[in-house]
Design an enzyme around this catalytic site. Structure first.
Site, PDB file in Angstrom:
ATOM      1  N   GLY A 173      51.471 -33.401 -40.619  1.00 34.83           N
ATOM      2  CA  GLY A 173      50.844 -32.545 -41.619  1.00 34.83           C
ATOM      3  C   GLY A 173      49.960 -33.370 -42.527  1.00 34.83           C
ATOM      4  O   GLY A 173      49.470 -34.440 -42.171  1.00 34.83           O
ATOM      5  N   GLY A 174      49.807 -32.875 -43.747  1.00 32.28           N
ATOM      6  CA  GLY A 174      48.963 -33.569 -44.721  1.00 32.28           C
ATOM      7  C   GLY A 174      49.462 -34.965 -45.030  1.00 32.28           C
ATOM      8  O   GLY A 174      48.710 -35.791 -45.558  1.00 32.28           O
ATOM      9  N   GLY A 215      17.347 -52.122 -31.552  1.00 32.88           N
ATOM     10  CA  GLY A 215      17.916 -51.835 -32.863  1.00 32.88           C
ATOM     11  C   GLY A 215      19.238 -52.546 -33.070  1.00 32.88           C
ATOM     12  O   GLY A 215      19.593 -52.917 -34.199  1.00 32.88           O
ATOM     13  N   ALA A 216      19.959 -52.757 -31.974  1.00 27.29           N
ATOM     14  CA  ALA A 216      21.265 -53.412 -32.088  1.00 27.29           C
ATOM     15  C   ALA A 216      21.111 -54.847 -32.589  1.00 27.29           C
ATOM     16  O   ALA A 216      21.998 -55.385 -33.248  1.00 27.29           O
ATOM     17  CB  ALA A 216      21.989 -53.371 -30.748  1.00 27.29           C
TER      18      ALA A 216
HETATM   19  C1  HXC Z   1      63.344 -31.031 -45.983  1.00 27.24           C
HETATM   20  C2  HXC Z   1      63.818 -32.003 -43.967  1.00 27.24           C
HETATM   21  C3  HXC Z   1      62.438 -32.007 -43.634  1.00 27.24           C
HETATM   22  C4  HXC Z   1      61.532 -31.477 -44.586  1.00 27.24           C
HETATM   23  C5  HXC Z   1      63.525 -32.884 -42.016  1.00 27.24           C
HETATM   24  N1  HXC Z   1      64.442 -32.542 -42.945  1.00 27.24           N
HETATM   25  N2  HXC Z   1      62.300 -32.552 -42.409  1.00 27.24           N
HETATM   26  N3  HXC Z   1      64.255 -31.523 -45.148  1.00 27.24           N
HETATM   27  N4  HXC Z   1      62.034 -31.005 -45.748  1.00 27.24           N
HETATM   28  N5  HXC Z   1      60.220 -31.460 -44.358  1.00 27.24           N
HETATM   29  C6  HXC Z   1      65.866 -32.769 -42.875  1.00 27.24           C
HETATM   30  C7  HXC Z   1      66.563 -31.888 -41.864  1.00 27.24           C
HETATM   31  O1  HXC Z   1      66.910 -30.662 -42.452  1.00 27.24           O
HETATM   32  C8  HXC Z   1      67.778 -32.730 -41.527  1.00 27.24           C
HETATM   33  O2  HXC Z   1      68.723 -32.587 -42.563  1.00 27.24           O
HETATM   34  C9  HXC Z   1      67.276 -34.125 -41.629  1.00 27.24           C
HETATM   35  O3  HXC Z   1      66.097 -34.070 -42.407  1.00 27.24           O
HETATM   36  C10 HXC Z   1      66.913 -34.715 -40.304  1.00 27.24           C
HETATM   37  O4  HXC Z   1      66.099 -33.812 -39.585  1.00 27.24           O
HETATM   38  P1  HXC Z   1      66.357 -33.426 -38.075  1.00 27.24           P
HETATM   39  O5  HXC Z   1      65.525 -32.252 -37.797  1.00 27.24           O
HETATM   40  O6  HXC Z   1      67.833 -33.335 -37.821  1.00 27.24           O
HETATM   41  O7  HXC Z   1      65.820 -34.727 -37.353  1.00 27.24           O
HETATM   42  P2  HXC Z   1      65.054 -34.854 -35.978  1.00 27.24           P
HETATM   43  O8  HXC Z   1      65.698 -34.030 -34.943  1.00 27.24           O
HETATM   44  O9  HXC Z   1      64.909 -36.314 -35.740  1.00 27.24           O
HETATM   45  O10 HXC Z   1      63.611 -34.221 -36.252  1.00 27.24           O
HETATM   46  C11 HXC Z   1      62.752 -34.789 -37.176  1.00 27.24           C
HETATM   47  C12 HXC Z   1      61.563 -33.869 -37.466  1.00 27.24           C
HETATM   48  C13 HXC Z   1      62.056 -32.489 -37.877  1.00 27.24           C
HETATM   49  C14 HXC Z   1      60.706 -33.755 -36.199  1.00 27.24           C
HETATM   50  C15 HXC Z   1      60.721 -34.537 -38.549  1.00 27.24           C
HETATM   51  O11 HXC Z   1      63.067 -32.630 -38.912  1.00 27.24           O
HETATM   52  C16 HXC Z   1      60.979 -31.608 -38.406  1.00 27.24           C
HETATM   53  O12 HXC Z   1      60.227 -31.024 -37.636  1.00 27.24           O
HETATM   54  N6  HXC Z   1      60.929 -31.482 -39.740  1.00 27.24           N
HETATM   55  C17 HXC Z   1      59.969 -30.620 -40.371  1.00 27.24           C
HETATM   56  C18 HXC Z   1      58.610 -31.237 -40.319  1.00 27.24           C
HETATM   57  C19 HXC Z   1      57.624 -30.445 -41.074  1.00 27.24           C
HETATM   58  O13 HXC Z   1      57.162 -29.381 -40.655  1.00 27.24           O
HETATM   59  N7  HXC Z   1      57.310 -30.923 -42.280  1.00 27.24           N
HETATM   60  C20 HXC Z   1      56.362 -30.338 -43.112  1.00 27.24           C
HETATM   61  C21 HXC Z   1      55.037 -30.872 -42.623  1.00 27.24           C
HETATM   62  S1  HXC Z   1      53.733 -30.242 -43.547  1.00 27.24           S
HETATM   63  P3  HXC Z   1      70.299 -32.765 -42.307  1.00 27.24           P
HETATM   64  O14 HXC Z   1      70.905 -32.430 -43.611  1.00 27.24           O
HETATM   65  O15 HXC Z   1      70.629 -31.833 -41.211  1.00 27.24           O
HETATM   66  O16 HXC Z   1      70.476 -34.191 -41.919  1.00 27.24           O
HETATM   67  C22 HXC Z   1      53.543 -31.373 -44.680  1.00 27.24           C
HETATM   68  C23 HXC Z   1      52.497 -30.993 -45.596  1.00 27.24           C
HETATM   69  C24 HXC Z   1      52.087 -32.119 -46.420  1.00 27.24           C
HETATM   70  O17 HXC Z   1      54.156 -32.347 -44.725  1.00 27.24           O
HETATM   71  C25 HXC Z   1      50.928 -31.642 -47.208  1.00 27.24           C
HETATM   72  C26 HXC Z   1      50.322 -32.690 -48.030  1.00 27.24           C
HETATM   73  C27 HXC Z   1      49.045 -32.203 -48.576  1.00 27.24           C
END
Ligand code: HXC
Length: 513
Positions: free
Chosen positions: A169-170, A403-404
């Site tokens: 993401g971002g 040019g290079a």
């Molecule tokens: C809160 C999160 C989290 C998140 C993971 N966790 N991502 N908690 N916010 N964004 C937590 C899970 O609930 C879990 O908690 C622990 O972290 C580990 O995650 P798992 O899913 O069990 O791990 P894994 O299977 O290794 O997968 C990792 C992952 C997946 C691929 C990163 O967790 C995932 O897809 N997370 C969401 C990613 C996402 O969409 N993020 C937002 C992106 S947008 P527990 O308690 O069970 O251990 C963004 C915008 C930024 O970031 C913008 C800036 C401008």
């Protein structure tokens, strides 16, 4: 008082345990170290000064009120690397997946502010699920606070990002605005939208690694400067990279004391093949010219037709930019121009002299290149060299066409010392192409057009495919025996070490982005 000590002890223990032994075990099973283990390896022993160990988030939504882990998923502070201070943050995937919320971001911003005030590099070890979903817009605000600081710090202190887990993401935009990105090979990925969104929008089926793994970013996108086989390797690469960089834009890079020995390199006389169309490996020339074992290449597998990297020559840290005849005959294309331009700008921002080895047949022709804006991308490199005020030294080994020739750090755009080997061909284009254009009628009407073409080609080559005319005009300062190249570079670096040039007053230039 005892009560405070006990509470403090308890909180510290909680902070050190992060997300607990099970999650740490999972992290290890995936071949990843924990945030603290990484910092332990990164910093000189016993130098880590942690701050904000007890920080917790302020969210009560979605049951988060009961889940407050001191440190809030990121370990931050300062330490030494080879005795020099750095600011560091290391995201802890075992705590809320290393996700970034308001306080997590505040911790990172705090060390960035301190780094900026005190002129020290910022190193981020990224391992995060992205914006903390439970914190909503506060997480987005936290990212923006970091992005803003990345830009304020750009060109002031070196910024290095290691991607050692997810980065999606971002979240990718903070590393993207830092100077160098390192990725671990099987445990990291970076993308703006993940495979699920890609599938939904474009119906493309793609894995995390195919979309944004280390290999993809090291070969196709050019996002990653270095890849590492594991965390340990990644950390050793960060330490090595830093060994070439100054602490900030006001300082010079860490030159090493150097005792001159015999600087003659006779092997350089035998590298250029006798046929002008036969390739050779420019890295052999680089290796012969730099201090032994000091060449540290970046983006090795992206746009390999141009080679960039740091090295030491006579103890001076330098940035090398070199056409590579082994790949696409060393032609400049969109990606090579972009790659080299960014590197030139980094070196210029941080007082690192540029050494440019030239063997370039020109810009790559074709619709693909034109439609992908070779005009603007080639101009980036031209602009980057032209605005660079660091010492700039050019060695033309063979072709410098069209040019290079101008773009590759020519005298005309401000290079300090321009040397050419006797094998240099400085011309508008190659002898064959030139003859086909300017002698077309004569060749067409000749009894034996092929023989006439060869004769005209020979005449053109004799006139222009050499360094003499450029030397007679002062466009190259000296035609040198290749064996003396290293010696000449060391002398030039010494002569230019106090170079002081200012650009015209302005707010900022407008590089063709
Ligand atoms: C809160 C999160 C989290 C998140 C993971 N966790 N991502 N908690 N916010 N964004 C937590 C899970 O609930 C879990 O908690 C622990 O972290 C580990 O995650 P798992 O899913 O069990 O791990 P894994 O299977 O290794 O997968 C990792 C992952 C997946 C691929 C990163 O967790 C995932 O897809 N997370 C969401 C990613 C996402 O969409 N993020 C937002 C992106 S947008 P527990 O308690 O069970 O251990 C963004 C915008 C930024 O970031 C913008 C800036 C401008």
């Amino acid at each position: 008082m005892d009560d405070i000590h006990q509470k403090l002890e308890h909180l510290r223990k909680q902070a050190l345990e992060g997300g607990g032994s099970q999650r740490i075990e999972k992290q290890h099973q995936q071949g990843k170290l924990t945030a603290r283990e990484r910092l332990h390896l990164l910093l000189d022993p016993g130098t880590f000064e942690e701050i904000d160990m007890l920080i917790v988030h302020r969210t009560d939504d979605f049951g988060m009120g009961d889940k407050k882990i001191p440190g809030d998923g990121v370990v931050t502070g300062f330490g030494l690397i080879e005795g020099r201070p750095v600011a560091v943050f290391s995201q802890d995937f075992t705590v809320f997946g290393g996700s970034l919320g308001e306080m997590h971001a505040q911790k990172i911003c705090k060390i960035m502010d301190t780094a900026l005030k005190n002129g020290m590099p910022i190193i981020g070890l990224n391992d995060s699920g992205g914006a903390r979903i439970q914190e909503g817009v506060r997480a987005l605000a936290g990212y923006a606070d970091i992005f803003y600081r990345n830009v304020q710090a750009s060109g002031v202190v070196p910024q290095i990002s290691a991607i050692m887990g997810p980065c999606a993401g971002g979240a990718v935009y903070s590393p993207a605005m830092t100077d160098f990105i390192l990725m671990t090979e099987s445990t990291s990925y970076m993308f703006v939208t993940g495979p699920n969104v890609v599938k939904a929008v474009t119906n493309e089926e793609v894995t995390h690694a195919e979309l944004g793994g280390a290999e993809v970013h090291a070969t196709k996108s050019g996002v990653a400067h270095l890849t590492a086989k594991d965390d340990l390797h990644c950390i050793s690469l960060i330490r090595k990279l830093l060994s070439y960089l100054p602490q900030n834009h006001r300082l010079k890079p860490p030159h090493q004391p150097y005792k001159p020995t015999d600087e003659l390199r006779p092997r350089l006389r035998n590298i250029i093949p006798s046929s002008p169309t036969q390739p050779y490996d420019m890295k052999e020339i680089i290796t012969e010219c730099v201090d032994e074992g000091s060449f540290f290449e970046l983006q090795e597998n992206f746009a390999p037709n141009i080679v960039i990297g740091f090295a030491r020559i006579g103890g001076f840290v330098v940035g090398i930019v070199a056409n590579q005849p082994l790949a696409l005959a060393g032609v400049l294309d969109v990606q090579a121009s972009r790659k080299a331009a960014r590197f030139v700008r980094f070196c210029d921002a941080f007082n690192i002299p540029l050494i440019v080895f030239v063997d370039v047949p020109g810009f790559l022709p074709g619709t693909d290149q034109e439609w992908n804006a070779i005009i603007l991308n080639g101009a980036k490199l031209l602009y980057a060299f032209s605005e660079a005020t660091v010492p700039r030294i050019t060695i033309i080994t063979r072709k410098a066409y069209g040019g290079a020739y101008d773009v590759m750090n020519s005298k005309h755009i401000g290079a300090d010392f321009n040397y050419a080997w006797p094998t240099a061909e400085i011309a508008v284009m190659g002898a064959r192409g030139a003859s086909e254009i300017i002698f077309r009628k004569e060749i067409q009407h000749a009894k034996d057009p092929q023989a006439m073409l060869l004769e005209k080609e020979r005449q053109y080559a004799e006139t222009f495919a050499n360094p003499l005319i450029a030397a007679q005009q002062g466009f190259v300062d000296e035609v040198i025996d290749p064996a003396f190249t290293r010696h000449k570079i060391i002398r030039a670096l010494d002569l230019t070490k106090d170079k002081n040039v200012s650009l015209p007053e302005r707010k900022h230039g407008n590089i063709p982005l």
